[in-house]
Write an enzyme that holds these catalytic residues in place. Structure first.
Site, PDB file in Angstrom:
ATOM      1  N   ASP A  17     -26.158  -0.018  48.011  1.00 49.61           N
ATOM      2  CA  ASP A  17     -25.027   0.873  47.745  1.00 49.61           C
ATOM      3  C   ASP A  17     -24.080   0.837  48.934  1.00 49.61           C
ATOM      4  O   ASP A  17     -24.483   1.085  50.074  1.00 49.61           O
ATOM      5  CB  ASP A  17     -25.513   2.313  47.529  1.00 49.61           C
ATOM      6  CG  ASP A  17     -26.147   2.505  46.159  1.00 49.61           C
ATOM      7  OD1 ASP A  17     -26.362   1.490  45.465  1.00 49.61           O
ATOM      8  OD2 ASP A  17     -26.435   3.662  45.803  1.00 49.61           O
ATOM      9  N   HIS A  23     -29.465   0.801  51.891  1.00 44.36           N
ATOM     10  CA  HIS A  23     -28.106   0.994  52.378  1.00 44.36           C
ATOM     11  C   HIS A  23     -27.822  -0.004  53.488  1.00 44.36           C
ATOM     12  O   HIS A  23     -28.528  -0.018  54.510  1.00 44.36           O
ATOM     13  CB  HIS A  23     -27.899   2.432  52.872  1.00 44.36           C
ATOM     14  CG  HIS A  23     -27.905   3.437  51.752  1.00 44.36           C
ATOM     15  ND1 HIS A  23     -29.060   4.019  51.282  1.00 44.36           N
ATOM     16  CD2 HIS A  23     -26.883   3.940  51.000  1.00 44.36           C
ATOM     17  CE1 HIS A  23     -28.758   4.846  50.295  1.00 44.36           C
ATOM     18  NE2 HIS A  23     -27.454   4.814  50.094  1.00 44.36           N
TER      19      HIS A  23
END
Length: 436
Positions: A247, A399
Site C-alpha cells: 500500500d 508498507h
C-alpha cells in the site's frame, strides 16, 4: 575405308585444326602476349548505396606475358557520399588503350519514421485527441519530419478503435509507414451510481484477523463466505501460493522502487495499491511496474475513510474517489485499470463493500500484516514475522515506507521459494468465483 568413314574422319580433323587455330589466335591477340591486354575486372556497370565504401575491382593489364597493371592510369573518381552517376576511365596511355566503367551511387534505404508516445492509446469519449507527435529522418535528406503525411479519422464522439496512418518519402522515393491505434472509450468519471444503499450497514470496521498459528490458514474479521457475497477476499485458495501487496499513499520516505528491483531480480510479481497522487507523480515508475507484470490496484484519490462518503448526499464524491484514480491510471498507461480495490487503512463497511462491488471492483483485505508503519522496524523483526505466520494462500500487506520490509523482502522470497511456494498477483483470487 568407305567413303562415308573418310568424310567423318576429315570432318574431325578440320574441327581439331580450327580449334587449335582459335586457341592460337586467342593467345596471340587476347592474352597480352603480342598485343596489350586491358580488361575490366567485375561488371562494366556497378551500383552501390550512398555512404557505402566503393571498392574498385580495377582492371587486368598484360603485355608480353607480363602484368602491367601499375601502368594503368585511372581518370575520374566516385563520391560515395553523393548520389549520382560516375565514370572511371582506365587508360594505358603508351598503348592508346582504355576501358570505361560506370558507377551509380544510389539511395535505396527508407527513411526512419518514429512515433512519439504509445502505438496504442486510449482517449475518452467527448474529449479531444492530442497527437503525441512523430519524427522522420533520412541518412541523405536529413530531417523529414515536416514532410510526414498523416491520415486520421478519429471520431471522439463515438466509441471504437481508430487508425492513424503516417507516411513519409525521401527524395529518392523510398517510403516508410507507421500506424497508431486510438481507442475512444467511455470516460470512467462519467459513471454515476444510483444510490439506494441505506439498507446496508455503514458501521466502519477496520480489518483484523487472527494471526496464523503453525502456518495454518487463519480467520478474519468476517467469514470468507460473507465477504464473497461482496466480491471481497482476504486470502487465496488453499495452495502453496503467497500474494505480496504493498500500500502506497505517497509517503515522504518510501522504498517502493528498491523493492520493485528485488522482485524483478527474482521474477516475482506483486500487487501495488496506489492513490491517484502517487500514480500522477510516479508515472514512469507505474508504467515500469506494469511492463514487468505487476498489478496496480485502486487505493482511492485522497485516502479518505470511504464510509463517510457512503450516503445519498456524498455518493458522487464516493464514486469519483475511485473513478478519478481509474482515469489517471488509463491516462498514464493507455490501458484500462484492473478492477482491484483496497480500502484506505482497511476501513470499510457492508455498505461500502456493496458500492465498490457495484462499480465493478473486487475488494481485497489481507491475512498477514504487522505494525510496519514506523521506521524503527529492523530487517530481523520484519523477516521474523513474515516467516512465523506464512500460510497457504496468504495475502501479505506490507508498507514500502518501512526500511525493514525492504531489507527483509529478498530473504523472504528466497526462503518461501525454497519451501515450494510461488508468488502471484491478487487478480487470480475471485476471478472465477471458485475461491473460499
Amino acid at each position: 575405308m568407305s567413303k562415308r568413314c573418310k568424310i567423318i574422319v576429315n570432318s574431325i580433323i578440320v574441327f581439331v585444326l580450327l580449334l587449335i587455330v582459335g586457341i592460337i589466335v586467342k593467345f596471340v591477340f587476347f592474352s597480352g602476349s603480342f598485343t596489350p591486354l586491358l580488361k575490366l575486372n567485375g561488371d562494366k556497370q556497378m551500383v552501390i548505396d550512398v555512404h557505402q565504401e566503393f571498392e574498385d575491382p580495377f582492371v587486368k593489364a598484360r603485355y608480353h606475358l607480363k602484368d602491367i597493371s601499375d601502368e594503368v592510369e585511372v581518370l575520374g573518381q566516385v563520391d560515395c557520399e553523393k548520389i549520382g552517376t560516375y565514370q572511371l576511365v582506365y587508360r594505358l596511355k603508351e598503348h592508346d588503350k582504355e576501358v570505361v566503367r560506370e558507377v551509380k551511387v544510389v539511395d535505396r534505404t527508407a527513411p526512419k519514421l518514429m512515433l512519439k508516445g504509445a502505438s496504442h492509446v486510449r482517449v475518452f469519449l467527448g474529449g479531444k485527441y492530442q497527437e503525441s507527435g512523430y519524427a522522420a529522418s533520412d541518412d541523405v535528406d536529413g530531417d523529414l519530419s515536416d514532410e510526414v503525411r498523416v491520415e486520421s479519422h478519429v471520431n471522439m464522439n463515438k466509441k471504437g478503435i481508430y487508425k492513424i496512418h503516417y507516411y513519409v518519402k525521401d527524395h529518392s522515393g523510398n517510403g516508410s509507414k507507421r500506424t497508431r491505434s486510438v481507442e475512444v472509450c467511455e470516460d470512467p468519471t462519467s459513471l454515476k451510481l444510483h444510490y439506494n444503499y441505506d439498507t446496508y450497514d455503514n458501521t466502519m470496521e477496520e480489518w483484523w484477523f487472527h494471526k496464523s498459528e503453525k502456518h495454518e490458514r487463519n480467520k478474519g474479521a468476517k467469514s470468507a463466505a460473507y465477504l464473497k457475497k461482496f466480491d471481497t477476499y482476504y486470502q487465496g485458495p488453499d495452495e502453496k501460493v503467497i500474494y505480496l501487496t504493498f500500500d502506497e499513499g505517497g509517503n515522504e520516505v518510501t522504498y517502493s522502487k528498491e523493492i520493485a528491483e528485488i522482485l524483478k531480480k527474482h521474477d516475482v510479481q506483486a500487487t501495488y495499491f496506489f492513490t491517484l497522487n502517487y500514480l500522477r507523480d510516479e508515472a514512469d515508475f507505474v508504467k515500469e511496474l506494469v511492463a514487468n507484470g505487476n498489478l496496480i490496484g485502486n487505493h482511492t484519490w485522497h485516502h479518505y475513510d470511504m464510509t463517510t462518503l457512503a450516503n445519498a448526499h456524498s455518493v458522487d464524491k464516493f464514486v469519483k474517489e475511485i473513478t478519478e484514480t481509474e482515469k489517471m491510471y488509463m491516462e498514464i498507461t493507455g490501458e484500462e485499470m484492473p478492477k482491484i480495490f483496497r480500502f484506505p487503512r482497511g476501513g470499510g463497511s457492508e455498505r461500502t463493500m456493496k458500492m465498490v462491488q457495484d462499480l465493478g471492483y473486487r475488494n481485497y483485505y489481507w491475512s498477514h500484516a504487522f505494525y510496519d508503519y514506523g521506521d524503527d522496524v529492523s530487517k530481523e523483526e520484519a523477516l521474523r514475522t513474515m516467516m512465523e505466520h506464512y500460510h497457504n494462500g496468504a495475502i501479505y500487506l506490507l508498507h514500502p515506507s518501512n526500511r525493514g520490509n525492504y531489507e527483509a523482502i529478498e530473504s523472504f522470497i528466497v526462503a518461501m521459494k525454497d519451501l515450494g511456494y510461488r508468488f502471484e498477483t491478487l487478480d487470480a483470487i475471485g476471478k472465477d468465483s471458485q475461491e473460499p
